[in-house]
Enzyme design. Structure first.
Site, PDB file in Angstrom:
ATOM      1  N   ASP A 108       0.729  -1.343  -0.139  1.00  0.00           N
ATOM      2  CA  ASP A 108       0.020  -0.154  -0.022  1.00  0.00           C
ATOM      3  C   ASP A 108       0.718   1.304  -0.056  1.00  0.00           C
ATOM      4  O   ASP A 108       0.481   2.326  -0.596  1.00  0.00           O
ATOM      5  CB  ASP A 108      -0.912   0.240   1.329  1.00  0.00           C
ATOM      6  CG  ASP A 108      -2.067  -0.711   1.051  1.00  0.00           C
ATOM      7  OD1 ASP A 108      -2.470  -1.324  -0.283  1.00  0.00           O
ATOM      8  OD2 ASP A 108      -3.092  -0.648   1.904  1.00  0.00           O
ATOM      9  N   CYS A 110     -22.171  -5.923 -17.753  1.00  0.00           N
ATOM     10  CA  CYS A 110     -22.592  -5.732 -16.275  1.00  0.00           C
ATOM     11  C   CYS A 110     -22.317  -4.262 -15.775  1.00  0.00           C
ATOM     12  O   CYS A 110     -21.196  -3.554 -16.275  1.00  0.00           O
ATOM     13  CB  CYS A 110     -21.891  -6.767 -15.677  1.00  0.00           C
ATOM     14  SG  CYS A 110     -22.387  -6.569 -13.746  1.00  0.00           S
ATOM     15  N   CYS A 170     -23.719   1.913  -6.183  1.00  0.00           N
ATOM     16  CA  CYS A 170     -22.988   2.961  -5.521  1.00  0.00           C
ATOM     17  C   CYS A 170     -23.893   3.995  -4.897  1.00  0.00           C
ATOM     18  O   CYS A 170     -24.479   4.805  -5.610  1.00  0.00           O
ATOM     19  CB  CYS A 170     -21.640   3.580  -6.186  1.00  0.00           C
ATOM     20  SG  CYS A 170     -20.728   4.865  -5.264  1.00  0.00           S
ATOM     21  N   CYS A 188     -16.514   8.859  -2.555  1.00  0.00           N
ATOM     22  CA  CYS A 188     -16.550   7.414  -2.130  1.00  0.00           C
ATOM     23  C   CYS A 188     -16.625   7.373  -0.703  1.00  0.00           C
ATOM     24  O   CYS A 188     -15.886   8.003   0.000  1.00  0.00           O
ATOM     25  CB  CYS A 188     -15.536   6.605  -2.612  1.00  0.00           C
ATOM     26  SG  CYS A 188     -15.145   5.060  -2.352  1.00  0.00           S
ATOM     27  N   CYS A 232     -20.668  -7.499  -6.897  1.00  0.00           N
ATOM     28  CA  CYS A 232     -20.013  -8.161  -8.123  1.00  0.00           C
ATOM     29  C   CYS A 232     -20.153  -9.643  -8.105  1.00  0.00           C
ATOM     30  O   CYS A 232     -19.935 -10.506  -7.322  1.00  0.00           O
ATOM     31  CB  CYS A 232     -18.464  -7.830  -7.939  1.00  0.00           C
ATOM     32  SG  CYS A 232     -17.638  -8.196  -9.524  1.00  0.00           S
TER      33      CYS A 232
HETATM   34 FE1  SF4 Z   1     -20.058  -6.256 -13.003  1.00  0.00          FE
HETATM   35 FE2  SF4 Z   1     -18.249  -6.775 -11.156  1.00  0.00          FE
HETATM   36 FE3  SF4 Z   1     -17.396  -5.818 -13.557  1.00  0.00          FE
HETATM   37 FE4  SF4 Z   1     -18.509  -4.333 -11.618  1.00  0.00          FE
HETATM   38  S1  SF4 Z   1     -16.711  -5.343 -11.599  1.00  0.00           S
HETATM   39  S2  SF4 Z   1     -19.210  -4.346 -13.913  1.00  0.00           S
HETATM   40  S3  SF4 Z   1     -20.140  -5.701 -10.990  1.00  0.00           S
HETATM   41  S4  SF4 Z   1     -18.426  -7.832 -13.010  1.00  0.00           S
HETATM   42 FE1  SF4 Z   2     -19.400   3.414  -4.118  1.00  0.00          FE
HETATM   43 FE2  SF4 Z   2     -16.963   4.015  -2.918  1.00  0.00          FE
HETATM   44 FE3  SF4 Z   2     -18.910   2.333  -1.997  1.00  0.00          FE
HETATM   45 FE4  SF4 Z   2     -17.786   1.285  -4.058  1.00  0.00          FE
HETATM   46  S1  SF4 Z   2     -16.808   1.615  -2.084  1.00  0.00           S
HETATM   47  S2  SF4 Z   2     -19.976   1.355  -3.440  1.00  0.00           S
HETATM   48  S3  SF4 Z   2     -17.361   3.367  -5.090  1.00  0.00           S
HETATM   49  S4  SF4 Z   2     -18.935   4.409  -2.307  1.00  0.00           S
END
Ligand code: SF4
Ligand code: SF4
Length: 389
Positions: A141, A199, A206, A222, A256
């Site tokens: 990191d 997708c 979000c 975020c 995802c």
């Molecule tokens: Fe879909 Fe995962 Fe790609 Fe996002 S990161 S578009 S949820 S496959």
């Molecule tokens: Fe949105 Fe950040 Fe949560 Fe991902 S981690 S869903 S970008 S707020």
């Protein structure tokens, strides 16, 4: 007869294979080796900085030049061993009023940086035994290295629309780490294909619209940035979207499909500790400086410090609709930290009635910090507006 293995006789391919075997033994789910080149994503990274998407994380832009080549991390570097360790343990906890969610990566009993650094050092020992005098650098990191680019180059996976590295088998609940060395090794094929297809689940889910476009994250929106990196007040328009996220956010990975069948980690240090799975936002609001230090000093939750974490707890409670939080929030109107006072006022404005408005008027008379006074005034108005409905 003494039996010695002259490991220096290993050629690049044998050494690469030995490193990967050792990486597996140490618990790394994935490993691959990339040449030390200028990363593919460099121009996108510059563009990301130019657009200001890094927010207050000025430590990134401050080292912009060093990201141009991994020699900014280790002079004379030739190879980068990219590694990923799986931190998927339990399922996401159920959400209840007053409970607060913590991002999966911080559920465990250790700071993952410490754990991974020790494993990386053991891997570096293999390099040093087999190529005496070689140079290595362990990275988790903190170095100016576009780790996801090198992970893709080392064949570990592709860069998803949610900006995470995704592996077909292992999903994306992965900590990335790197071992840089000045030795040549045998390089893996890059992962050239993307498997997001049509997708858009992560983009659609979000809650704060943090993706201006696929593959690009505006960190300023975020929840991970807002709850961990941002030192000041969280912009009022983004607070409702935080929901019950106290520290970080996992939504764009939770949805995802590549994570549906991701394997479970067998690292016991990542198993969730009960008070973070989920956390109790009202209890957190009562933490003194000493109690905060005692509980969180060696965990990822130390990063936002007490002021940031209690700010987040107040916002979670404001979003909860749970009026049982009002006594704890009202006490925080007198907290020594303006950040906490302001967030408590906002939450009271969401939950409270005339009695709490009277408390805030009294507090407003001697509040000296302008942004807290503005929060108090806005919260009083919010309660008055509810009373007039
Ligand atoms: Fe879909 Fe995962 Fe790609 Fe996002 S990161 S578009 S949820 S496959
Ligand atoms: Fe949105 Fe950040 Fe949560 Fe991902 S981690 S869903 S970008 S707020």
């Amino acid at each position: 007869m003494q039996h010695t293995v002259s490991i220096a006789l290993m050629n690049d391919a044998e050494l690469s294979s030995a490193i990967k075997s050792e990486a597996r033994r140490l618990g790394f789910e994935l490993s691959g080796i990339a040449p030390a080149v200028s990363p593919d994503g460099l121009s996108a990274f510059h563009e990301w900085l130019n657009r200001g998407y890094d927010g207050e994380m000025t430590y990134i832009g401050g080292r912009e030049a060093a990201y141009a080549h991994p020699s900014g991390v280790l002079e004379s570097v030739r190879s980068i061993v990219m590694l990923a360790i799986n931190y998927r343990t339990a399922d996401t906890p159920a959400s209840e009023p007053g409970s607060a969610r913590v991002s999966r990566y911080a559920w465990g009993s250790v700071d993952y940086h410490d754990l991974i650094r020790k494993k990386l050092q053991q891997l570096a020992d293999v390099m040093h035994q087999q190529r005496p005098g070689c140079r290595t650098r362990c990275v988790v990191d903190t170095a100016p290295l576009l780790e996801r680019d090198f992970a893709r180059l080392a064949g570990l996976g592709w860069f998803g629309k949610n900006t995470m590295l995704i592996n077909k088998r292992a999903g994306s609940w992965l900590f990335l780490a790197a071992l840089l060395t000045d030795q040549t090794l045998q390089y893996d094929e890059p992962h050239e294909t993307s498997h997001c297809g049509t997708c858009t689940r992560c983009l659609d889910a979000c809650p704060t619209d943090a993706f201006p476009e696929p593959y690009v994250l505006d960190a300023r929106r975020c929840i991970s940035y807002l709850t961990i990196e941002l030192r000041g007040p969280i912009p009022a328009e983004l607070r409702p979207g935080m929901g019950d996220w106290l520290f970080g956010c996992d939504i764009c990975q939770d949805v995802c499909p590549w994570n549906n069948k991701a394997p479970r980690s067998d690292e016991p240090a990542f198993d969730p500790v009960p008070d973070l799975y989920p956390a109790d936002a009202i209890a957190l609001l009562g933490l003194s400086d000493d109690e905060f230090r005692e509980r969180f000093r060696h965990t990822p939750l130390w990063r936002p410090k007490r002021a940031g974490l209690l700010r987040n707890a107040a916002i979670v409670l404001g979003n909860s609709g749970d009026t049982r939080a009002l006594p704890a929030l009202t006490l925080r109107l007198d907290d020594k930290e303006p950040l906490i006072r302001g967030a408590a006022a906002w939450a009271i404005g969401r939950l409270g009635g005339p009695q709490e408005a009277a408390c805030m008027r009294a507090r407003l008379e001697h509040e000296e910090i302008a942004h807290v006074a503005a929060e108090l005034s806005a919260a009083i108005r919010a309660i008055e507006a509810k009373s007039n409905q």
